[in-house]
Design an enzyme around this catalytic site. Structure first.
Site, PDB file in Angstrom:
ATOM      1  N   LYS A 203       0.821  -1.218   0.000  1.00 13.74           N
ATOM      2  CA  LYS A 203       0.000   0.000   0.000  1.00 13.74           C
ATOM      3  C   LYS A 203       0.851   1.263   0.000  1.00 13.74           C
ATOM      4  O   LYS A 203       0.329   2.365  -0.222  1.00 13.74           O
ATOM      5  CB  LYS A 203      -0.946   0.003   1.209  1.00 13.74           C
ATOM      6  CG  LYS A 203      -2.095  -0.978   1.055  1.00 13.74           C
ATOM      7  CD  LYS A 203      -3.077  -0.888   2.209  1.00 13.74           C
ATOM      8  CE  LYS A 203      -4.265  -1.816   1.989  1.00 13.74           C
ATOM      9  NZ  LYS A 203      -5.229  -1.761   3.117  1.00 13.74           N
TER      10      LYS A 203
ATOM     11  N   HIS B 107      -2.275 -13.143  -0.007  1.00 17.64           N
ATOM     12  CA  HIS B 107      -3.197 -12.941   1.115  1.00 17.64           C
ATOM     13  C   HIS B 107      -4.586 -12.449   0.700  1.00 17.64           C
ATOM     14  O   HIS B 107      -5.516 -12.471   1.509  1.00 17.64           O
ATOM     15  CB  HIS B 107      -2.587 -12.019   2.175  1.00 17.64           C
ATOM     16  CG  HIS B 107      -2.638 -10.552   1.856  1.00 17.64           C
ATOM     17  ND1 HIS B 107      -1.693  -9.916   1.073  1.00 17.64           N
ATOM     18  CD2 HIS B 107      -3.523  -9.592   2.219  1.00 17.64           C
ATOM     19  CE1 HIS B 107      -1.986  -8.633   0.985  1.00 17.64           C
ATOM     20  NE2 HIS B 107      -3.093  -8.404   1.668  1.00 17.64           N
TER      21      HIS B 107
ATOM     22  N   ASP C 105      -7.237 -10.801   8.442  1.00 11.27           N
ATOM     23  CA  ASP C 105      -7.276  -9.509   7.752  1.00 11.27           C
ATOM     24  C   ASP C 105      -8.709  -8.999   7.654  1.00 11.27           C
ATOM     25  O   ASP C 105      -9.010  -7.847   8.007  1.00 11.27           O
ATOM     26  CB  ASP C 105      -6.653  -9.692   6.361  1.00 11.27           C
ATOM     27  CG  ASP C 105      -6.594  -8.402   5.557  1.00 11.27           C
ATOM     28  OD1 ASP C 105      -6.613  -7.318   6.162  1.00 11.27           O
ATOM     29  OD2 ASP C 105      -6.514  -8.494   4.317  1.00 11.27           O
TER      30      ASP C 105
END
Length: 281
Positions: free
Chosen positions: A149, A198, A227
């Site tokens: 990110k 992920h 998550d």
């Protein structure tokens, strides 16, 4: 390097075995050499002149003293290696923390999110009875799972409304970008496949590779559940948090399609939800 601490423990255990073997060889050689000397002393009548006790005492003192000295020296060498390995582990952990803090400078939620997910996956992996080495690897990958990110523009990352096509495309690239950053580091490259996967889903609807079921590494499947749980139970710019019980309902509904059913079954147990809550506070 799947786990720094576990690899270090194996190295120290190997050194200890080698040192014990070295002491055994030294003791055996000493016995042979000294035994030959004492036989020669017997041949020349030393015991008749001075008695047997001094001969045996000299033998015991020599073997005992020299073996103790070698044992101390080898022990000190292991302690030195252990200190050096401990320093290396601290440096390694500092790298992980620095990456996470860098992400926090860009987006405060993402830094806290990584730490919380790292705590959740340890609870999950231990409940799933995964080996300690694997638990540590999953923790490290969870801490950095959103590292990519860093490459997403701030306006997209913190946008309160729905993302548009190009903006969503930028978000979809973050698993690859994070994995590429990790793959560039010899110390962290073992985490790259987990970070890359992920956001994969069992039915192939995930990204970036569209992996299906068993092709998704188990550590990534564990991180995926943790998550989503943390995302659902945290306030975001575009929605309010829901309760852990409500998040458990949402996650259960996706078991077997998006998420690993075994991981979901553990993650949504009342005792595990309580552990999540305690780890968050």
């Amino acid at each position: 390097m799947t786990s720094t601490a576990a690899a270090d423990r194996r190295l120290l255990a190997g050194l200890a075995r080698q040192h014990r073997a070295a002491l055994g060889v030294y003791l055996a050689v000493s016995l042979v050499v000294i035994g030959a000397g004492e036989l020669a002393a017997l041949r020349f009548g030393f015991p008749e002149r001075f008695g047997l006790a001094p001969v045996l005492l000299r033998l015991a003192l020599y073997i005992g003293g020299s073996t103790l000295l070698w044992s101390l020296l080898l022990g000190w060498s292991r302690e030195l290696v252990a200190r050096l390995l401990g320093e290396r582990r601290r440096h390694y952990e500092a790298i992980l923390t620095a990456f996470n803090q860098a992400l926090g400078l860009k987006d405060a939620y993402s830094a806290g999110h990584g730490r919380r997910v790292a705590r959740y996956v340890v609870i999950l992996a231990e409940a799933l009875q995964r080996p300690a080495e694997e638990v540590e690897t999953i923790r490290q990958a969870a801490l950095l799972h959103d590292l990519g990110k860093l490459g997403i523009p701030d306006g997209i990352l913190t946008k309160p409304g729905e993302l548009e096509g190009p903006e969503w495309a930028a978000v979809l690239r973050h698993p690859d970008q994070g994995a590429d950053i990790l793959a560039a580091s010899p110390q962290l490259r073992h985490l790259a496949p987990i970070v890359r996967a992920h956001h994969e889903r069992l039915d192939g609807s995930g990204y970036p590779l569209g992996l299906v079921a068993g092709a998704i590494p188990l550590p990534a499947r564990i991180i995926a559940v943790a998550d989503v749980f943390d995302a659902l139970t945290s306030d975001r710019a575009y929605r309010m948090a829901i309760t852990p019980a409500e998040a458990a309902v949402v996650i259960r509904a996706a078991a077997g399609s998006h998420f690993d059913a075994e991981v979901v079954a553990v993650a949504t147990r009342a005792d595990i939800l309580e552990q999540f809550a305690r780890s968050r506070s």
